[in-house]
Scaffold this active site. Structure first.
Site, mmCIF file in Angstrom:
data_model
loop_
_atom_site.group_PDB
_atom_site.id
_atom_site.type_symbol
_atom_site.label_atom_id
_atom_site.label_comp_id
_atom_site.label_asym_id
_atom_site.label_seq_id
_atom_site.Cartn_x
_atom_site.Cartn_y
_atom_site.Cartn_z
ATOM 1 N N GLU A 1 -24.518 -4.266 7.899
ATOM 2 C CA GLU A 1 -26.095 -4.854 8.339
ATOM 3 C C GLU A 1 -26.314 -5.772 8.557
ATOM 4 O OE1 GLU A 1 -29.149 -5.155 10.842
ATOM 5 O OE2 GLU A 1 -26.950 -4.629 11.305
ATOM 6 N N ARG B 1 -34.074 -12.172 26.238
ATOM 7 C CA ARG B 1 -32.459 -11.716 26.773
ATOM 8 C C ARG B 1 -31.696 -12.437 27.537
ATOM 9 N NH1 ARG B 1 -34.910 -6.475 29.549
ATOM 10 N NH2 ARG B 1 -33.145 -6.332 30.552
ATOM 11 N N HIS C 1 -7.006 -3.404 -1.120
ATOM 12 C CA HIS C 1 -5.930 -2.927 -0.191
ATOM 13 C C HIS C 1 -6.353 -3.665 0.703
ATOM 14 C CE1 HIS C 1 -5.594 1.090 -2.019
ATOM 15 N NE2 HIS C 1 -7.040 1.168 -1.863
ATOM 16 N N LYS D 1 -30.761 -9.710 23.525
ATOM 17 C CA LYS D 1 -31.299 -9.051 22.754
ATOM 18 C C LYS D 1 -31.308 -7.770 22.691
ATOM 19 C CE LYS D 1 -34.267 -7.303 20.131
ATOM 20 N NZ LYS D 1 -33.781 -7.281 18.475
ATOM 21 N N CYS E 1 -30.414 -10.719 31.711
ATOM 22 C CA CYS E 1 -31.167 -11.578 32.454
ATOM 23 C C CYS E 1 -32.647 -11.079 31.999
ATOM 24 C CB CYS E 1 -30.702 -12.217 33.853
ATOM 25 S SG CYS E 1 -29.049 -12.839 33.627
ATOM 26 N N GLU F 1 -24.506 -13.678 13.403
ATOM 27 C CA GLU F 1 -25.207 -13.510 14.583
ATOM 28 C C GLU F 1 -26.037 -15.167 14.565
ATOM 29 O OE1 GLU F 1 -27.511 -10.078 17.122
ATOM 30 O OE2 GLU F 1 -27.568 -9.727 14.385
ATOM 31 N N ASN G 1 -30.762 -9.388 37.366
ATOM 32 C CA ASN G 1 -30.226 -8.852 36.746
ATOM 33 C C ASN G 1 -29.211 -7.996 36.746
ATOM 34 O OD1 ASN G 1 -30.090 -7.804 33.636
ATOM 35 N ND2 ASN G 1 -31.916 -6.901 33.793
ATOM 36 N N GLY G 2 -28.268 -7.902 36.054
ATOM 37 C CA GLY G 2 -27.109 -6.863 36.627
ATOM 38 C C GLY G 2 -25.810 -7.472 36.625
ATOM 39 N N TRP H 1 -28.673 -15.036 31.688
ATOM 40 C CA TRP H 1 -27.782 -14.396 30.590
ATOM 41 C C TRP H 1 -25.545 -14.759 31.025
ATOM 42 C CZ3 TRP H 1 -23.497 -11.667 28.914
ATOM 43 C CH2 TRP H 1 -23.050 -11.959 27.795
ATOM 44 N N LYS I 1 -25.770 -10.035 10.346
ATOM 45 C CA LYS I 1 -26.849 -10.534 10.794
ATOM 46 C C LYS I 1 -26.300 -12.554 10.758
ATOM 47 C CE LYS I 1 -29.677 -8.443 12.689
ATOM 48 N NZ LYS I 1 -29.164 -7.624 12.479
HETATM 49 C C1 AGP Z 1 -28.437 -6.966 16.140
HETATM 50 O O1 AGP Z 1 -29.405 -7.806 15.501
HETATM 51 C C2 AGP Z 1 -27.843 -7.265 17.853
HETATM 52 N N1 AGP Z 1 -29.008 -7.568 18.777
HETATM 53 C C3 AGP Z 1 -27.558 -6.265 18.480
HETATM 54 O O2 AGP Z 1 -26.315 -5.589 17.733
HETATM 55 C C4 AGP Z 1 -28.006 -5.034 19.120
HETATM 56 O O3 AGP Z 1 -28.055 -3.704 18.131
HETATM 57 C C5 AGP Z 1 -26.980 -4.587 20.326
HETATM 58 O O4 AGP Z 1 -26.837 -4.895 21.029
HETATM 59 C C6 AGP Z 1 -27.654 -2.555 20.296
HETATM 60 O O5 AGP Z 1 -29.046 -2.769 20.663
HETATM 61 P P1 AGP Z 1 -29.719 -2.230 20.685
HETATM 62 O O6 AGP Z 1 -30.344 -1.183 19.188
HETATM 63 O O7 AGP Z 1 -31.358 -2.735 21.683
HETATM 64 O O8 AGP Z 1 -29.356 -0.676 21.700
#
Ligand code: AGP
Length: 610
Positions: free
Chosen positions: A483, A27, A506, A605, A2, A490, A101-102, A75, A487
């Site tokens: 990757e 966040r 396979h 994030k 959060c 996500e 937050n936590g 979150w 993307k």
């Molecule tokens: C990537 O687009 C995501 N936001 C997520 O997979 C991110 O890469 C992952 O949570 C790692 O975050 P960091 O690089 O801040 O450790």
């Protein structure tokens, strides 16, 4: 995951706090709230939904101009997104409010104890326990009540607390979850990260673990959770507020994709000497012997950072001739990893706050390994736990889907591999010189790929209603496929799977039919011919191929007309270029589907809890 913020000053707190929350929303964005102390009464407004949907409640119709308050954007972990689970949370009589937050791991037993003492709970959250715990310890001194309450808490937290009998102070504290204090003129701030307050001050103090602060208009006192006073030195943040704005782009993600040419210049800036064929990573902090001693390198990271690490594996094994293992941090931390003083662990993270990566680093250090951090966020928790550092200089990354940080991580790993390869006499100065020369033209080459955005948008409009996608890559571009698939998943919510192209026959080849689009990384490489034969297997089963190919490649058009040509670069640098069309493709598919590209559902994030 959060975002919390606190303000005490002259301005209406809810306005400053709302502004800060909008910058923290990446966040977590399922509900939010603001609370102030007004004439010795607590005033609170909170609701479910994104800030833009509850703007009226928290800003125009907030109903108080009080200059002291706290705010939160959520979150959800414990308790579904709802108005009553939104923060800040109060105690029984609305005397104090807490934004957290936590995760409070022992909240059930604390709740049971507090209930037996007569406390009434109104939410399903773990966080509400903190408000009642502080209430149970309160004897007139808010700071004492907070630290005595926290002595009973297990888990991770960053908190901000206000009390109606103390309209002149905010108490904040942290353990694991990040927290900073911002220093202004006659006003002071508390926030989860600097982006929230950059437009008010760049003078900040990063709280260390198990530290707290009493924040008033006039000043800030720092102390440990044992109550001992702590002297802290402010840091001047070098990120400018504009960097945290959209700059005229419709989304932060698009802006950050277009920032990549400059980001690469920043990542390599001042770190290469073409004349000498040398790489300089000044903040590395690892001695020659420590680098030499490393008989094994283990990369730990999560998500996109992990995929950057996988590219790093190919780079380091090829250029340094040291075995590299890539490990998901959430797996590494619980499998009693076989690392020791002869291992170098590389921890990669954009935010530097990802709980699994931090825990993996602690596991590695317990076993005697040296840990090198490749990080974007300055002064983040990870930067304070590693032995050596390479900052990637990507600037603030706001879009939840990481783009420029990924490219900066891969660029930094390329510099590291070149430097280690040179130090260990695997690479000649001429080879390093040539690669530096090539690296320096990559920004322009990426600009040329960005110029193809219309063509990529066209392809996106063709495939935006696909139910599933397969991404194929080989060698150093297998991680690029991983990757690219991440993307798309996500931000477009389309199921996408990435496979090493040679592995397709396979199993996943069973998925191929005329409905399944196949995104293929097919640029020039020592496995190009192999990739082409894999694509012929796809074509033979009417699969629809979209190919990323090297400019001038005619052969690829025998397989598909849907080709995105990218400038020719040496294979080891190709992942830096090849990811850009994949980022743009995912962006346009999500945007054309009308989705919230910057704040995709269920994501945040930085994942600061396990
Ligand atoms: C990537 O687009 C995501 N936001 C997520 O997979 C991110 O890469 C992952 O949570 C790692 O975050 P960091 O690089 O801040 O450790």
């Amino acid at each position: 995951m959060c975002g919390i913020i606190g303000y005490i000053g002259q301005k209406p707190a809810n306005e400053v706090i709302f502004d800060g929350l909008t910058r923290l929303e990446y966040r977590g964005y399922d509900s939010a709230g603001i609370s102030v102390v007004d004439e010795n009464k607590i005033h609170v407004c909170k609701d479910i939904g994104k800030l833009r949907n509850i703007r009226g409640l928290l800003l125009n119709d907030f109903g108080s101009k009080s200059p002291i308050g706290i705010g939160h954007t959520r979150w959800a972990t414990h308790g579904r997104p709802s108005a009553f689970n939104a923060h800040p949370h109060s105690d029984c009589d609305n005397t104090l409010m807490v934004a957290h937050n936590g995760i409070i791991e022992n909240f059930m037993s604390l709740k049971k104890k507090l209930r037996s003492e007569g406390h009434k709970f109104v939410s399903e959250t773990d966080s509400e326990v903190l408000a009642h715990l502080i209430e149970s310890h309160y004897r007139g001194d808010l700071g004492n009540a907070v630290i005595n309450a926290l002595k009973e808490v297990k888990g991770a937290y960053a908190i901000a607390v206000i009390h109606r009998e103390h309209p002149d102070k905010i108490i904040c504290a942290r353990k694991e979850s990040p927290l900073i204090v911002g220093i202004g003129e006659g006003e002071n701030f508390v926030a989860s990260d600097v982006t929230a307050i950059l437009s008010y001050t760049r003078k900040v103090v990063y709280l260390d673990n198990l530290e707290a602060a009493e924040v008033t208009r006039e000043g800030i006192e720092f102390f440990t959770l044992e109550g001992e006073a702590v002297k802290k030195t402010p840091t001047q943040v070098d990120w400018n507020p504009v960097a945290a704005e959209k700059g005229g782009y419709s989304h932060f993600m698009l802006k950050e994709i277009y920032e990549q040419p400059q980001v690469i210049r920043n990542t390599i800036g001042g770190r290469t000497s073409e004349e000498e064929g040398k790489i300089y990573l000044d903040e590395l902090g690892l001695t020659g012997p420590e680098i030499y001693k490393a008989q094994r390198i283990v990369v730990v990271a999560c998500g996109t950072a992990y995929y950057a690490g996988c590219v790093g594996k190919y780079l380091i094994e090829k250029l340094v001739k040291v075995p590299v293992e890539c490990d998901l941090a959430s797996e590494f931390r619980y499998r009693e990893p076989l690392v020791d003083q002869n291992s170098l662990v590389i921890a990669i993270s954009q935010s530097g706050e990802t709980a699994d990566t931090l825990a993996a680093v602690r596991e590695a250090k317990i076993r005697g390994a040296k840990v090198l951090g490749i990080v974007n966020a300055k002064e983040s928790s990870l930067t304070r736990e590693v032995d050596g550092l390479v900052y990637i200089h990507a600037g603030p990354e706001i879009g939840v889907a990481s783009t420029k940080a990924y490219i900066a991580m891969v660029t930094a790993l390329t510099l590291l591999a070149l430097m280690l390869g040179k130090i260990r006499s695997v690479l000649s100065p001429e080879y390093v010189q040539e690669t530096i020369r090539e690296l320096k033209v990559i920004p322009q080459q990426i600009e040329r790929v960005l110029d193809k955005h219309e063509q990529i948008k066209e392809f996106a409009s063709h495939f935006m209603d696909s139910r599933s996608f397969l991404f194929l890559g080989r060698g150093i571009n297998y991680p690029s496929a991983l990757e690219g698939a991440l993307k798309l998943k996500e931000i477009s919510y389309i199921h996408a799977e990435a496979y090493a192209a040679g592995e397709m026959k396979h199993g996943p080849i069973a998925l191929i039919d005329h409905e399944l689009p196949v995104m293929a990384l097919a640029t020039e490489s020592n496995v190009y011919d192999k990739t082409i034969s894999n694509l012929k297997e796809v074509q033979a089963r009417s699969g629809k191929i979209i190919a990323i190919a090297t400019e001038g490649d005619k052969a690829i058009y025998q397989l598909t007309q849907d080709v995105i040509e990218v400038p020719k670069v040496s294979e080891i640098l190709s992942p830096i270029i090849n990811v850009v069309p994949l980022q743009l493709f995912a962006y346009y598919v999500a945007d054309l589907r009308g989705l919230d590209v910057d704040q995709p559902r269920n994501l945040a994030k930085s994942v600061t809890v396990e």
